[in-house]
Design an enzyme around this catalytic site. Structure first.
Site, PDB file in Angstrom:
ATOM      1  N   VAL A  76     -29.731  -3.680  39.013  1.00 44.91           N
ATOM      2  CA  VAL A  76     -30.172  -2.888  40.163  1.00 44.91           C
ATOM      3  C   VAL A  76     -28.995  -2.062  40.670  1.00 44.91           C
ATOM      4  O   VAL A  76     -27.895  -2.586  40.885  1.00 44.91           O
ATOM      5  CB  VAL A  76     -30.694  -3.808  41.302  1.00 44.91           C
ATOM      6  CG1 VAL A  76     -31.052  -2.979  42.535  1.00 44.91           C
ATOM      7  CG2 VAL A  76     -31.900  -4.609  40.835  1.00 44.91           C
ATOM      8  N   ALA A 125     -24.072  -2.281  42.986  1.00 43.63           N
ATOM      9  CA  ALA A 125     -25.023  -2.623  41.932  1.00 43.63           C
ATOM     10  C   ALA A 125     -24.907  -4.116  41.659  1.00 43.63           C
ATOM     11  O   ALA A 125     -23.975  -4.766  42.140  1.00 43.63           O
ATOM     12  CB  ALA A 125     -24.724  -1.824  40.666  1.00 43.63           C
ATOM     13  N   LYS A 126     -25.822  -4.657  40.927  1.00 43.80           N
ATOM     14  CA  LYS A 126     -25.730  -6.071  40.538  1.00 43.80           C
ATOM     15  C   LYS A 126     -26.691  -6.300  39.389  1.00 43.80           C
ATOM     16  O   LYS A 126     -27.662  -5.553  39.216  1.00 43.80           O
ATOM     17  CB  LYS A 126     -26.127  -6.975  41.713  1.00 43.80           C
ATOM     18  CG  LYS A 126     -25.594  -8.389  41.612  1.00 43.80           C
ATOM     19  CD  LYS A 126     -24.186  -8.518  42.163  1.00 43.80           C
ATOM     20  CE  LYS A 126     -23.671  -9.937  42.089  1.00 43.80           C
ATOM     21  NZ  LYS A 126     -22.416 -10.097  42.854  1.00 43.80           N
ATOM     22  N   GLY A 127     -26.428  -7.357  38.603  1.00 42.58           N
ATOM     23  CA  GLY A 127     -27.316  -7.660  37.488  1.00 42.58           C
ATOM     24  C   GLY A 127     -27.458  -9.151  37.317  1.00 42.58           C
ATOM     25  O   GLY A 127     -26.750  -9.943  37.952  1.00 42.58           O
TER      26      GLY A 127
END
Ligand code: NAD
Length: 424
Positions: free
Chosen positions: A68, A113-115
């Site tokens: 995201v 962001a991050k995943g």
């Protein structure tokens, strides 16, 4: 004017629900920029990917992965990748949003962001772990890159996983693209000081907060939840400063010792499958009793939503240092404030990791590497400057450190948004 997002259903204490309330609390302090605030309440881009791999026994297993990008107004997306069986899109959205706020709070030229992958990596062999990492990287390869979105380690991911991510991205694009991830091993363009950076930032902000509270670190009693990269390093630094760690909880259990736990023995054991529960130099207690342990400083360094209203009423701590992202639900935040417990919020407290990730990225681009002293001096300076600015804002408006951090950060984000203007 704007419709609610249809693909998440946040509750008051869920990660995204927590984040939305944190944004609502800052809106009164944003002045004219408040007209842009809705942009903070929705991710710019969210990608869900299928990650199929062949297991060692020949079965084909499918996992769900996410990346995201919450906001990129101030620069490329930046944020870790989490491997955990409970990861959801909603959690990754919140974690990506907290990265937007964090990078702005310490004024790094990044967005957020991050995943994550919904998997228990402890159940995978090393070969399966490599396969899942590589397939996930390939799937999100359409939106990550050294100038667009730069992943890093988070819960259950580490330097080896970053090395596989860097290699996979490089294989797919040609060349060797060290700047696509941070938190890499040293000989692959990693930075000195990165492994300890988040724990160090927790210590530096905590030391300053303790000084302001008149809390002497010598003899101070610390309770740490989550004893991985962040929690164990912060604990070590506090012990070096004269404090004692009286309670530790990890996913295997809770151990206490009012005289102080011996970290030299505890840390190596906590890294084995036995975890902290395998340590003999303390008493094992039921997990819920962790929140009753007499202590001066509480460091949540595991997962979100851990400090509930009930636990906030119980804790004896005068100071809470949020090593984890999103550990305190909004209702608990209010209870801690009423009880006079000072909370150094995640978005500044654990920003040391992304700060040294930024140094790593800069070093990768310039192909010129700094020594560890230089890293630590720069890290401490950035963290202290940010903290002082936030403290001044909190004093000026008589608001919590969390709302003050959001005020400083959201002004930067929304000013960038306004100056860029709306496309088309
Ligand atoms: P890690 O995987 O190294 O350690 C996680 C720790 O939490 C382990 O000790 C694990 O046993 C414990 N844990 C997991 N589930 C638990 C549970 N239900 N109860 C108690 N303990 C539990 O992860 P990390 O990198 O140390 O990250 C910890 C937190 O810090 C996360 O919230 C992460 O987002 C945040 N954070 C990490 C970094 C970083 O640089 N690694 C940077 C900023 C914030």
């Amino acid at each position: 004017m704007s419709e609610k997002l249809s693909f998440v259903n946040p509750t008051a204490n869920s990660p995204w629900g927590t984040y939305l309330q944190q944004v609502d609390r800052v809106i009164p302090y944003l002045g004219d920029l408040a007209r842009w605030a809705e942009t903070l309440k929705r991710p710019k881009r969210a990608l869900i990917v299928d990650v199929p791999i062949e297991m060692d026994d020949g079965r084909i297993a499918h996992y769900e992965g996410y990346r995201v990008q919450h906001n990129m107004s101030r620069g490329p997306g930046k944020g870790g990748v989490r491997f955990h069986p409970d990861v959801t899109l909603e959690e990754v959205m919140a974690l990506s949003a907290w990265m937007t706020v964090k990078t702005a709070a310490v004024n790094l030229p990044y967005g957020g962001a991050k995943g994550g992958i919904r998997v228990d990596p402890k159940k995978l062999s090393q070969k399966e772990l490599e396969k899942i990492t590589r397939r996930y990287t390939s799937e999100i390869g359409i939106i990550i890159g050294p100038h667009t979105d730069i992943p890093a380690p988070d819960v259950n991911t580490n330097g080896q996983i970053m090395a596989w991510m860097m290699d996979t991205y490089s294989m797919n694009t040609g060349g060797t693209s060290t700047g696509v991830v941070t938190g890499k091993p040293l000989h692959l363009g990693g930075s000195l000081g990165r492994v300890k950076a988040t724990g160090r930032g927790v210590f530096v902000t905590g030391r300053e907060a303790a000084r302001r509270l008149g809390l002497d670190l010598r003899g101070a009693r610390i309770a740490v939840q989550g004893f991985g990269n962040v929690g164990s390093v912060a604990a070590e630094l506090f012990v070096e400063a004269g404090a004692k760690v009286v309670a530790v909880q990890d996913h295997t259990g809770t151990i206490v010792n009012p005289d102080g736990l011996d970290l030299n023995t505890l840390i190596p054991i906590s890294r084995t499958p036995a975890g902290a529960a395998g340590f003999e130099g303390g008493d094992k207690i039921p997990n819920e009793q962790f929140w009753d342990v007499p202590c001066d400083i509480l460091i949540p360094a595991a997962l979100e939503g851990q400090i509930t209203a009930e636990r906030a009423r119980k804790t004896a701590a005068r100071l809470v240092l949020e090593g984890a992202n999103g550990p305190t639900v909004p209702e608990a935040d209010d209870i801690l404030a009423e009880r006079g417990v000072l909370v150094v919020p995640d978005v500044i407290c654990n920003a040391g990791g992304v700060t040294v990730s930024y140094f790593e990225w800069v070093q990768d681009f310039s192909s010129f590497f700094w020594d560890e002293d230089e890293i630590n001096v720069r890290l401490d300076r950035i963290m202290m400057n940010a903290l002082h600015q936030i403290w001044d804002t909190a004093d000026k408006h008589k608001i919590s450190l969390r709302t003050a951090t959001y005020a400083v950060a959201c002004e930067r984000i929304l000013m960038a948004r306004q100056e860029r203007g709306l496309y088309p």
